[in-house]
Structure formats: C-alpha cells, structure tokens
Write an enzyme that holds these catalytic residues in place. Structure first.
Site, PDB file in Angstrom:
ATOM      1  N   ILE A 125       0.896  -1.156   0.000  1.00  0.00           N
ATOM      2  CA  ILE A 125       0.000   0.000   0.000  1.00  0.00           C
ATOM      3  C   ILE A 125       0.933   1.205   0.000  1.00  0.00           C
ATOM      4  CG2 ILE A 125      -1.826   1.232   1.219  1.00  0.00           C
ATOM      5  CD1 ILE A 125      -2.445  -1.512   2.598  1.00  0.00           C
ATOM      6  N   PRO A 126       1.273   1.718  -1.175  1.00  0.00           N
ATOM      7  CA  PRO A 126       2.393   2.663  -1.325  1.00  0.00           C
ATOM      8  C   PRO A 126       2.094   4.084  -0.850  1.00  0.00           C
ATOM      9  CG  PRO A 126       1.323   2.315  -3.422  1.00  0.00           C
ATOM     10  CD  PRO A 126       0.650   1.382  -2.451  1.00  0.00           C
ATOM     11  N   CYS A 127       2.012   4.256   0.462  1.00  0.00           N
ATOM     12  CA  CYS A 127       1.692   5.570   1.007  1.00  0.00           C
ATOM     13  C   CYS A 127       2.805   6.591   0.757  1.00  0.00           C
ATOM     14  CB  CYS A 127       1.348   5.483   2.488  1.00  0.00           C
ATOM     15  SG  CYS A 127       2.589   4.673   3.495  1.00  0.00           S
ATOM     16  N   HIS A 128       3.974   6.131   0.285  1.00  0.00           N
ATOM     17  CA  HIS A 128       5.012   7.096  -0.086  1.00  0.00           C
ATOM     18  C   HIS A 128       4.580   7.938  -1.285  1.00  0.00           C
ATOM     19  CE1 HIS A 128       5.911   3.378  -2.330  1.00  0.00           C
ATOM     20  NE2 HIS A 128       6.326   4.190  -3.301  1.00  0.00           N
TER      21      HIS A 128
END
Length: 161
Positions: A125-128
């Site tokens: 879950i690429p919250c970056h």
C-alpha cells in the site's frame, strides 16, 4: 510505520533495499513490513510465506513497475481501508496530495495522513506516493529516517521532489 520497542527486531525475511532493508514479519498469515534505514542487527526466522514475499519485494526493487500479487489481510478501520484502497490506485511514478486524496474520499487531509501512518504494509500500500501540497510530507509516523526512505522510494519510481 512504528516498530515495537517491547521486543527485539525479529523478521521472517530481511530484504536489502536501496535505502537499507525491508524487514518482513508474518504472524498467522498477517504480514507487517518495516522499512529500515542503515545497518541493523536483525534476527531472521523462517516462515513458509517469507520466500514468496521476499521474491516479490526483490522484484519491485528490480523494477518499480512490478505489480505485487500477494493476498493481504488488512487490519484497520473501515475508513483506513478506504484510504488504503485509494492509495493502491495511485499509479507507479505518480503522486497525489493528502488534500486531493481527502477530497476524493470526502474527508480531511489530516485523517488521510493518519490512515497513512497506520499502514502496516507500506510497499504493498504505497503511502510514499501521498505527498504534501508543497513538498514531501511525512512518512513512517515521523521516524527520523522516514523522509529519506520516502525520497528513496519515490526516486526508485522516477519521482524527484
């Protein structure tokens, strides 16, 4: 992401990353990922899922366009899960602001940021890819190396902020 200080760091897999390492912990088929900066003395255990997860993480670091194919058990509130679903829809090589994501969800930017902070699977879950209106924004709940790791992940995906 927060790493518990109540027990030593122990992972089922430790994968080298451009910014340091990724520690993967698996408990009853629930995966947690810790993004680690620098050298760490890590203990590594064996879990049947560890090889599959390590292979996929290595594939991502070899090609940012790699699409993860892992069954995920997401533990979070219904709101957090809505935010995480929206984050997963952000394409590789693109970012979205906390505010834009909040507007999409009919919410507030701070609530989106809190959901990002609760994300225990930051590569899946690429919250970056969620950034502030004027800059990078936070990452890993204010961890001292969080912004360096976020910058490294975005750079890996072709984004320079």
């Amino acid at each position: 992401m927060q790493v518990s200080t109540h027990r030593p760091l122990q992972f089922d897999a430790v994968i080298e990353a451009p910014f340091g390492a990724v520690g993967v912990a698996i408990h009853e088929r629930q995966v947690s990922i810790a993004l680690l900066f620098g050298n760490h003395a890590l203990k590594s255990a064996v879990h049947p899922m560890a090889k599959q997860i390590a292979e996929q993480i290595n594939a991502y670091f070899n090609s940012a366009t790699y699409v993860f194919n892992m069954p995920l058990t997401l533990k979070g509130t219904p709101y957090q899960q809505r935010v995480w679903q929206a984050i997963r829809a952000i394409p590789v090589g693109q970012v979205q602001t906390y505010q834009a994501l909040a507007q999409q969800l009919g919410s507030g930017a701070r609530a989106v940021a809190n959901a990002c902070g609760a994300n225990h699977l930051p590569l899946f879950i690429p919250c970056h890819r969620v950034v502030a209106k004027s800059g990078l924004g936070g990452f890993m709940c204010g961890h001292p190396q969080g912004k360096l790791i976020k910058t490294a992940l975005l750079k890996h995906e072709g984004i320079n902020l």
